[in-house]
Design a protein around this motif. Sequence first.
Motif, PDB file in Angstrom:
ATOM      1  N   GLU A 108       0.854  -1.197   0.000  1.00 29.79           N
ATOM      2  CA  GLU A 108       0.000   0.000   0.000  1.00 29.79           C
ATOM      3  C   GLU A 108       0.881   1.236   0.000  1.00 29.79           C
ATOM      4  N   ARG A 113      -3.770   6.531   0.837  1.00 30.53           N
ATOM      5  CA  ARG A 113      -4.415   5.351   1.396  1.00 30.53           C
ATOM      6  C   ARG A 113      -5.306   4.681   0.351  1.00 30.53           C
ATOM      7  N   MET A 116      -2.274   1.153  -4.304  1.00 37.69           N
ATOM      8  CA  MET A 116      -1.207   0.165  -4.171  1.00 37.69           C
ATOM      9  C   MET A 116      -0.044   0.506  -5.106  1.00 37.69           C
ATOM     10  N   THR A 150      -4.708  -6.737  -3.333  1.00 35.60           N
ATOM     11  CA  THR A 150      -5.603  -5.628  -3.682  1.00 35.60           C
ATOM     12  C   THR A 150      -5.146  -4.989  -4.991  1.00 35.60           C
TER      13      THR A 150
END
Length: 239
Positions: A108, A113, A116, A150
């Motif tokens: 990340e 936030r 990625m 992710t």
Amino acid sequence: MVKASLEIIAENDHFIVINKPPGLLSIPDREGKEISLKEILQQKYDQIFTVHRLDRETSGIIVFAKDPETHKFLSQAFEERTVEKYYQGIVVGTLPEKQKTIDAPIAENTVKRGVMIIHQRGKHAVTDYEVLEDFGKFSLVQFRIHTGRTHQIRVHMQYVGHPLVCDEVYGDGIPVKISSFKRNYKLSKNEEEEKPILSRIGLHAQRLRFTDMEGNAYDLTAEMPKDMRALLQQLRKNA
């Protein structure tokens, strides 16, 4: 979003497999303002358990368990990578290598936030890709992901310089219009401005292969939604 419009690919007493439409959350988000696929299923079934998830804009095949035992078994299968996961995506440009394995760790972004990046401190991430059709400005690519990070496909395709179309985070985010690849495109008389054919990330979870608790093997596919099919149809026509 109504229950009746959900496309069920497979269902038994232990799990249900849905072809998730683009734009629908898999599970409730933090705000909880929008309905999610899980909540729609919960209205119909007493218990629904999350096994894995798809990004909101990604369409395609997703499994939910109906009991704790199946949930534990299938979650473990995903974690142990015994489930085969295939996606199809439309990416920007022509890829020099028609088949490749991308092995690059994903972490990340500490500043942004939810975004990625490829970084050594990240988790191991492996994506195989194969170019199915090359249209010059765009390509249709099949992916098999061996890990479930992710935004994995989106980050890996940005990393090799061919992001998914309409990806605002990892690409240019520009909606795809026919005029962007068709020469001499003219608006029809009743059109004031051109509508995009595709305005969400061009990624579809196409196929899952797994074995259930009883040892039954499943090989399930989900049809690509209209918006991606329409874009491919236009690209083929103008190729």
